[in-house]
Scaffold this motif. Sequence first.
Motif, PDB file in Angstrom:
ATOM      1  N   ILE A   5     -49.747 -38.269 -19.836  1.00  0.00           N
ATOM      2  CA  ILE A   5     -48.100 -39.162 -20.093  1.00  0.00           C
ATOM      3  C   ILE A   5     -48.337 -40.025 -19.591  1.00  0.00           C
ATOM      4  O   ILE A   5     -48.067 -41.404 -18.163  1.00  0.00           O
ATOM      5  CB  ILE A   5     -47.442 -38.449 -19.860  1.00  0.00           C
ATOM      6  CG1 ILE A   5     -46.521 -36.952 -19.989  1.00  0.00           C
ATOM      7  CG2 ILE A   5     -45.942 -39.761 -19.379  1.00  0.00           C
ATOM      8  CD1 ILE A   5     -45.869 -36.975 -20.910  1.00  0.00           C
ATOM      9  N   LYS A   6     -48.978 -40.764 -20.459  1.00  0.00           N
ATOM     10  CA  LYS A   6     -48.986 -42.736 -20.114  1.00  0.00           C
ATOM     11  C   LYS A   6     -49.791 -43.314 -21.378  1.00  0.00           C
ATOM     12  O   LYS A   6     -49.581 -44.493 -21.045  1.00  0.00           O
ATOM     13  CB  LYS A   6     -50.644 -42.222 -19.326  1.00  0.00           C
ATOM     14  CG  LYS A   6     -50.560 -41.722 -18.646  1.00  0.00           C
ATOM     15  CD  LYS A   6     -52.749 -42.496 -18.240  1.00  0.00           C
ATOM     16  CE  LYS A   6     -52.632 -42.193 -16.672  1.00  0.00           C
ATOM     17  NZ  LYS A   6     -53.906 -42.732 -16.041  1.00  0.00           N
ATOM     18  N   LYS A  17     -49.474 -40.792  -9.112  1.00  0.00           N
ATOM     19  CA  LYS A  17     -50.397 -39.685  -8.680  1.00  0.00           C
ATOM     20  C   LYS A  17     -50.868 -39.288  -9.850  1.00  0.00           C
ATOM     21  O   LYS A  17     -50.880 -38.100 -10.655  1.00  0.00           O
ATOM     22  CB  LYS A  17     -48.994 -38.768  -8.130  1.00  0.00           C
ATOM     23  CG  LYS A  17     -48.002 -39.309  -7.137  1.00  0.00           C
ATOM     24  CD  LYS A  17     -47.277 -37.943  -6.567  1.00  0.00           C
ATOM     25  CE  LYS A  17     -48.178 -36.394  -6.640  1.00  0.00           C
ATOM     26  NZ  LYS A  17     -47.584 -35.183  -5.903  1.00  0.00           N
ATOM     27  N   ASP A  18     -51.966 -39.837  -9.906  1.00  0.00           N
ATOM     28  CA  ASP A  18     -52.834 -39.388 -11.215  1.00  0.00           C
ATOM     29  C   ASP A  18     -52.693 -39.422 -12.500  1.00  0.00           C
ATOM     30  O   ASP A  18     -52.675 -38.117 -13.042  1.00  0.00           O
ATOM     31  CB  ASP A  18     -53.348 -38.417 -10.851  1.00  0.00           C
ATOM     32  CG  ASP A  18     -54.450 -38.976  -9.725  1.00  0.00           C
ATOM     33  OD1 ASP A  18     -55.283 -39.937  -9.844  1.00  0.00           O
ATOM     34  OD2 ASP A  18     -54.947 -38.049  -8.505  1.00  0.00           O
ATOM     35  N   ARG A  21     -46.669 -38.597 -12.045  1.00  0.00           N
ATOM     36  CA  ARG A  21     -45.378 -38.399 -12.034  1.00  0.00           C
ATOM     37  C   ARG A  21     -44.725 -39.931 -12.638  1.00  0.00           C
ATOM     38  O   ARG A  21     -44.827 -40.878 -12.806  1.00  0.00           O
ATOM     39  CB  ARG A  21     -45.149 -39.152  -9.973  1.00  0.00           C
ATOM     40  CG  ARG A  21     -44.124 -39.659 -10.024  1.00  0.00           C
ATOM     41  CD  ARG A  21     -43.713 -39.718  -8.786  1.00  0.00           C
ATOM     42  NE  ARG A  21     -42.930 -37.487  -7.567  1.00  0.00           N
ATOM     43  CZ  ARG A  21     -43.326 -37.395  -6.315  1.00  0.00           C
ATOM     44  NH1 ARG A  21     -43.407 -38.689  -5.541  1.00  0.00           N
ATOM     45  NH2 ARG A  21     -43.957 -36.604  -6.174  1.00  0.00           N
ATOM     46  N   ALA A  22     -43.812 -39.886 -13.092  1.00  0.00           N
ATOM     47  CA  ALA A  22     -42.589 -40.595 -14.117  1.00  0.00           C
ATOM     48  C   ALA A  22     -41.272 -41.149 -12.818  1.00  0.00           C
ATOM     49  O   ALA A  22     -40.622 -40.369 -12.786  1.00  0.00           O
ATOM     50  CB  ALA A  22     -42.222 -40.852 -15.577  1.00  0.00           C
ATOM     51  N   CYS A  23     -41.486 -42.733 -12.823  1.00  0.00           N
ATOM     52  CA  CYS A  23     -40.330 -43.254 -11.997  1.00  0.00           C
ATOM     53  C   CYS A  23     -39.684 -44.579 -12.460  1.00  0.00           C
ATOM     54  O   CYS A  23     -41.002 -45.070 -13.765  1.00  0.00           O
ATOM     55  CB  CYS A  23     -40.144 -43.347 -10.441  1.00  0.00           C
ATOM     56  SG  CYS A  23     -41.677 -44.212 -10.000  1.00  0.00           S
ATOM     57  N   ASP A 144     -42.064 -35.075 -11.583  1.00  0.00           N
ATOM     58  CA  ASP A 144     -43.515 -34.642 -11.881  1.00  0.00           C
ATOM     59  C   ASP A 144     -44.187 -33.643 -13.179  1.00  0.00           C
ATOM     60  O   ASP A 144     -42.898 -32.906 -13.616  1.00  0.00           O
ATOM     61  CB  ASP A 144     -44.145 -34.531 -10.902  1.00  0.00           C
ATOM     62  CG  ASP A 144     -43.390 -35.161  -9.601  1.00  0.00           C
ATOM     63  OD1 ASP A 144     -44.150 -36.193 -10.057  1.00  0.00           O
ATOM     64  OD2 ASP A 144     -44.340 -34.088  -8.766  1.00  0.00           O
ATOM     65  N   ILE A 145     -44.998 -34.088 -14.173  1.00  0.00           N
ATOM     66  CA  ILE A 145     -44.883 -32.703 -15.279  1.00  0.00           C
ATOM     67  C   ILE A 145     -46.184 -31.991 -14.910  1.00  0.00           C
ATOM     68  O   ILE A 145     -46.942 -32.223 -13.736  1.00  0.00           O
ATOM     69  CB  ILE A 145     -45.575 -34.062 -16.273  1.00  0.00           C
ATOM     70  CG1 ILE A 145     -45.297 -32.878 -17.681  1.00  0.00           C
ATOM     71  CG2 ILE A 145     -47.256 -34.833 -16.108  1.00  0.00           C
ATOM     72  CD1 ILE A 145     -45.750 -33.642 -19.313  1.00  0.00           C
TER      73      ILE A 145
END
Length: 168
Positions: A5-6, A17-18, A21-23, A144-145
């Motif tokens: 997811i990037k 977080k490598d 984590r999405a915010c 977080d995925i």
Amino acid sequence: MNKEIKDKSWHEVVIIKDGTRACGSGGVLGNSPLVQNKSYFEVKLQQSGIWGVGLATRNTNLNSAPGGNDAESWVFCFDGVLRHNKKELQGVTKRATEGDVIGISFNHIELNFYINGICLDAPITGIRGTVYPAIYVDDGAIMDIILDNFVYAPPNGFQKIMVEQSLL
């Protein structure tokens, strides 16, 4: 995330977080499509806010949360509603709260959601096109995925997202 997811995100989403984590504000898509017959992944709600999780095509609008605002995304939202194309497909009786793990399974016929391993029994059907994991966040939500080492066992026959590789 986790290198998944990037790939495509709105400029106000922060991935940390490598890559797990999405915010921030907006949406983010994975870079690996769901190609196998039975895919599963999880998302942990670290902090409440406005959020949505599910699937989307590359053509979705990532500029607003909670997703489901166009014909290219199918999401379970913070308010307990399943959304697609600006329509409430159905509401569910359980909402996710901080610390809960939302499971997402897809077999190219049905998209199903789980909260802490319990199926919401509200399948979404009629999904067309190449789809990717999608996370939308806003108003302080942090998600977080989890792409392997799942917190809850996937439904029978479902497994982590396989990364498609070409031999040629």
